[in-house]
Enzyme design. Structure first.
Site, PDB file in Angstrom:
ATOM      1  N   SER A  10       1.146  -1.141   0.144  1.00 38.26           N
ATOM      2  CA  SER A  10       0.017  -0.262  -0.001  1.00 38.26           C
ATOM      3  C   SER A  10       0.952   1.371   0.025  1.00 38.26           C
ATOM      4  O   SER A  10       2.190   1.235   0.499  1.00 38.26           O
ATOM      5  CB  SER A  10      -0.802   0.050   1.293  1.00 38.26           C
ATOM      6  OG  SER A  10      -0.191   0.217   2.442  1.00 38.26           O
ATOM      7  N   GLY A  11       0.239   2.325  -0.210  1.00 36.08           N
ATOM      8  CA  GLY A  11       0.959   3.746  -0.300  1.00 36.08           C
ATOM      9  C   GLY A  11       0.258   4.567   0.416  1.00 36.08           C
ATOM     10  O   GLY A  11      -0.993   4.317   0.483  1.00 36.08           O
ATOM     11  N   ARG A  12       0.735   5.771   0.869  1.00 35.97           N
ATOM     12  CA  ARG A  12      -0.069   6.834   1.590  1.00 35.97           C
ATOM     13  C   ARG A  12       0.405   7.908   1.578  1.00 35.97           C
ATOM     14  O   ARG A  12       1.929   8.069   1.086  1.00 35.97           O
ATOM     15  CB  ARG A  12      -0.467   6.366   3.106  1.00 35.97           C
ATOM     16  CG  ARG A  12       0.976   6.211   3.883  1.00 35.97           C
ATOM     17  CD  ARG A  12       1.396   4.816   3.937  1.00 35.97           C
ATOM     18  NE  ARG A  12       2.488   4.681   4.967  1.00 35.97           N
ATOM     19  CZ  ARG A  12       2.416   4.834   6.311  1.00 35.97           C
ATOM     20  NH1 ARG A  12       1.125   4.555   6.779  1.00 35.97           N
ATOM     21  NH2 ARG A  12       3.241   4.596   6.934  1.00 35.97           N
ATOM     22  N   HIS A 219      14.917   5.457   0.699  1.00 31.94           N
ATOM     23  CA  HIS A 219      14.811   4.210   1.011  1.00 31.94           C
ATOM     24  C   HIS A 219      13.760   4.192   2.181  1.00 31.94           C
ATOM     25  O   HIS A 219      14.264   4.896   3.297  1.00 31.94           O
ATOM     26  CB  HIS A 219      15.908   3.145   1.245  1.00 31.94           C
ATOM     27  CG  HIS A 219      15.596   1.837   1.611  1.00 31.94           C
ATOM     28  ND1 HIS A 219      16.463   1.108   1.938  1.00 31.94           N
ATOM     29  CD2 HIS A 219      14.543   1.113   1.339  1.00 31.94           C
ATOM     30  CE1 HIS A 219      16.109  -0.140   1.900  1.00 31.94           C
ATOM     31  NE2 HIS A 219      14.870   0.025   1.697  1.00 31.94           N
ATOM     32  N   ASP A 220      12.815   3.647   2.049  1.00 28.95           N
ATOM     33  CA  ASP A 220      11.767   3.815   3.395  1.00 28.95           C
ATOM     34  C   ASP A 220      12.439   3.414   4.699  1.00 28.95           C
ATOM     35  O   ASP A 220      12.192   3.887   5.777  1.00 28.95           O
ATOM     36  CB  ASP A 220      10.351   3.042   3.177  1.00 28.95           C
ATOM     37  CG  ASP A 220      10.521   1.482   2.922  1.00 28.95           C
ATOM     38  OD1 ASP A 220      11.734   1.026   2.738  1.00 28.95           O
ATOM     39  OD2 ASP A 220       9.564   1.161   2.306  1.00 28.95           O
ATOM     40  N   THR A 221      13.280   2.344   4.638  1.00 32.76           N
ATOM     41  CA  THR A 221      13.988   1.991   5.710  1.00 32.76           C
ATOM     42  C   THR A 221      14.846   3.118   6.416  1.00 32.76           C
ATOM     43  O   THR A 221      15.228   3.208   7.539  1.00 32.76           O
ATOM     44  CB  THR A 221      14.743   0.512   5.790  1.00 32.76           C
ATOM     45  OG1 THR A 221      13.950  -0.307   5.145  1.00 32.76           O
ATOM     46  CG2 THR A 221      15.470   0.226   7.031  1.00 32.76           C
ATOM     47  N   THR A 243       6.477  -5.646   5.491  1.00 33.36           N
ATOM     48  CA  THR A 243       6.450  -6.545   4.580  1.00 33.36           C
ATOM     49  C   THR A 243       7.676  -7.465   4.580  1.00 33.36           C
ATOM     50  O   THR A 243       7.899  -8.470   4.614  1.00 33.36           O
ATOM     51  CB  THR A 243       6.121  -5.928   3.006  1.00 33.36           C
ATOM     52  OG1 THR A 243       4.853  -5.391   2.852  1.00 33.36           O
ATOM     53  CG2 THR A 243       6.317  -7.197   2.102  1.00 33.36           C
ATOM     54  N   ASN A 280      18.049  -8.272   5.333  1.00 30.94           N
ATOM     55  CA  ASN A 280      16.698  -8.805   5.095  1.00 30.94           C
ATOM     56  C   ASN A 280      16.287  -9.720   5.646  1.00 30.94           C
ATOM     57  O   ASN A 280      16.471 -11.016   5.149  1.00 30.94           O
ATOM     58  CB  ASN A 280      16.486  -8.535   3.657  1.00 30.94           C
ATOM     59  CG  ASN A 280      16.544  -6.840   3.106  1.00 30.94           C
ATOM     60  OD1 ASN A 280      17.343  -6.315   3.348  1.00 30.94           O
ATOM     61  ND2 ASN A 280      15.751  -6.896   2.245  1.00 30.94           N
ATOM     62  N   GLY A 388       4.845  -0.956  11.002  1.00 23.77           N
ATOM     63  CA  GLY A 388       3.695  -1.648  10.974  1.00 23.77           C
ATOM     64  C   GLY A 388       3.741  -2.885  12.197  1.00 23.77           C
ATOM     65  O   GLY A 388       2.801  -2.890  12.695  1.00 23.77           O
TER      66      GLY A 388
END
Length: 467
Positions: A10-12, A219-221, A243, A280, A388
């Site tokens: 998902s994106g937000r 990078h989201d991390t 994820t 990962n 999350g």
């Protein structure tokens, strides 16, 4: 500010506010994401993501800036006119099957690691680009997903460093593209755009009244680690849980020894020149795919987790990082087969299956954090879980039990918070370093504390998986 946070499912768009004693983010728009099967390939709907991104930024109201972060490794190719040559292919597509072995015939794993410090994963950008073959002839530039959206917003071509560092085409010592390495494996260096530091103002958004676009830790991390609420001087590990679980340590310099290579740890760039020394772990992907196989709506997950918490711990565990769990598909059958292959009785009933997944993920967290500590010569006294997975009390408690140290869970919106903190500094807010940013996170965000329990035998569980 608007934080555009694009995940694999998902994106937000989040509206964030930063000031003295103030740090808030509020979801403005959420939209689904996921691989789209078209013919033989699995693609991302990048145009749909861009449309939703624009809509969300507009809904956020008057803004001072916008920043985009997303998952790593995937990219779009532009021709010499700046036109997209095709939808980006999803990293879970099998097109890189056999490519790592082909590359190893030219550049050894030791040399690759010495230059890039990257974990060997079959979907690394290097392998994806090699799999393109002659299709690269028509390409002038490669842009990773956040850089592609920034280009469409501003017209400015560039690559933000934290995400560039995940490609296996970035020299982690020199902090520059490894152009010679790219040439040796058949990737034209012309594809590698100019590099940008996180916090660089990319330019004005042409369709958004000149709104400044900031290159955050894209990078989201990298953005999530900015918002880890670690206290100064603590020996902390982090898990950015979604994820994927990105589990590891923050280091001042890369760790490139033979032991780190053998353990398949990665050295990715972080904000302010830090190194994210991590591995990962398959993450909550296995749980989400299991729910999908059961046609189970997200609303039923809390009840399933509550029921799983009442089932015996470690009754059955699997190696959650096994390649069989990477592609989409029938996860319950794969879990059953993995249990039988290790001489274990498969879990019976949905609650037991969920417990198996959560325990197996906690076991992988334990394995990864302990290895990271040994490789870096560090002690770990606390584990921070952000993202999350911080909502998942069973996972947080199981991780504390497995690691034998306290877990501090939260903030859930770590990537968005890190995104807006870097934007705020770029736009003039007094946030000189990560310590200052993290102090503001501690002051304003809710964190839950989980103490370890010694009730389960995690050493025996590990032996079942690794023997």
């Amino acid at each position: 500010m608007a934080a555009v946070d694009l995940g694999a499912s998902s994106g937000r768009v989040m509206a964030g506010t930063v000031g003295s004693g103030t740090l808030t983010v509020e979801e403005v728009r959420r939209f689904p994401n996921g691989g789209v099967r078209a013919g033989p390939a699995l693609y991302w709907d990048i145009l749909g993501l861009y449309r939703e991104t624009l809509a969300g930024i507009r809904e956020a109201g008057p803004l001072d800036g916008v920043g985009v972060d997303s998952w790593a490794v995937d990219y779009g190719l532009l021709d010499e006119r700046g036109a997209l040559l095709g939808n980006p292919v999803c990293y879970r597509d099998p097109r890189t099957d056999g490519v790592p072995a082909k590359v190893a015939a030219t550049v050894s794993a030791r040399e690759l690691y010495d230059v890039t410090g990257l974990q060997q994963l079959p979907f690394n950008t290097l392998y994806q680009l090699v799999s393109e073959g002659d299709r690269l002839d028509a390409a002038a530039t490669m842009l990773l997903i956040p850089d592609l959206l920034n280009y469409w917003l501003t017209g400015s071509i560039g690559a933000e460093r934290t995400n560039a560092s995940t490609t296996q085409l970035y020299d982690v010592r020199e902090q520059a593209w490894a152009a010679s390495l790219a040439s040796r494996v058949g990737i034209p260096p012309r594809l590698l755009p100019p590099l940008r530091d996180p916090g660089t103002v990319v330019g004005p958004a042409r369709e958004l009244s000149g709104l400044p676009v900031v290159a955050v830790g894209s990078h989201d991390t990298a953005s999530a680690v900015v918002a880890v609420p670690a206290s100064p001087g603590t020996n902390f590990a982090y898990i950015s849980s979604g994820t994927w679980s990105l589990a590891g340590l923050e280091l001042p310099a890369p760790e490139l020894g033979d032991a780190a290579l053998a353990a398949n740890f990665t050295n990715e760039g972080g904000v302010d020149g830090t190194i994210r020394f991590l591995r990962n772990v398959m993450g909550l992907w296995v749980l989400s795919e299991t729910l999908r196989a059961w046609s189970c709506p997200d609303a039923e997950l809390p009840g399933l987790l509550a029921a799983a918490a009442e089932t015996p711990a470690l009754a059955a565990v699997v190696d959650i990082d096994a390649p069989v769990f990477l592609p989409p598909g029938d996860m319950p059958s794969r879990l059953e087969a993995a249990c039988r292959a290790t001489g274990q009785r498969p879990p019976e009933g949905r609650a037991a299956v969920v417990r198996c997944i959560v325990d197996s993920l906690a076991l992988a967290h334990r394995r990864t954090i302990r290895e990271a500590a040994v490789l870096a010569g560090r002690r770990v006294d606390v584990v921070h879980i952000v993202g999350g997975g911080a909502r998942n009390a069973l996972l947080c408690q199981s991780t504390a039990d497995a690691c034998g140290v306290p877990v501090l869970a939260g903030p859930v919106e770590a990537a968005a918070l890190g995104n807006v903190l870097v934007q705020a500094r770029a736009l003039g807010e007094d946030l000189p370093d990560l310590a200052t940013m993290r102090a503001l996170v501690r002051e304003t965000q809710t964190v839950h504390h989980y103490e370890p329990s010694g009730a389960a035998d995690w050493d025996a569980a590990e032996a079942r998986v690794t023997s």
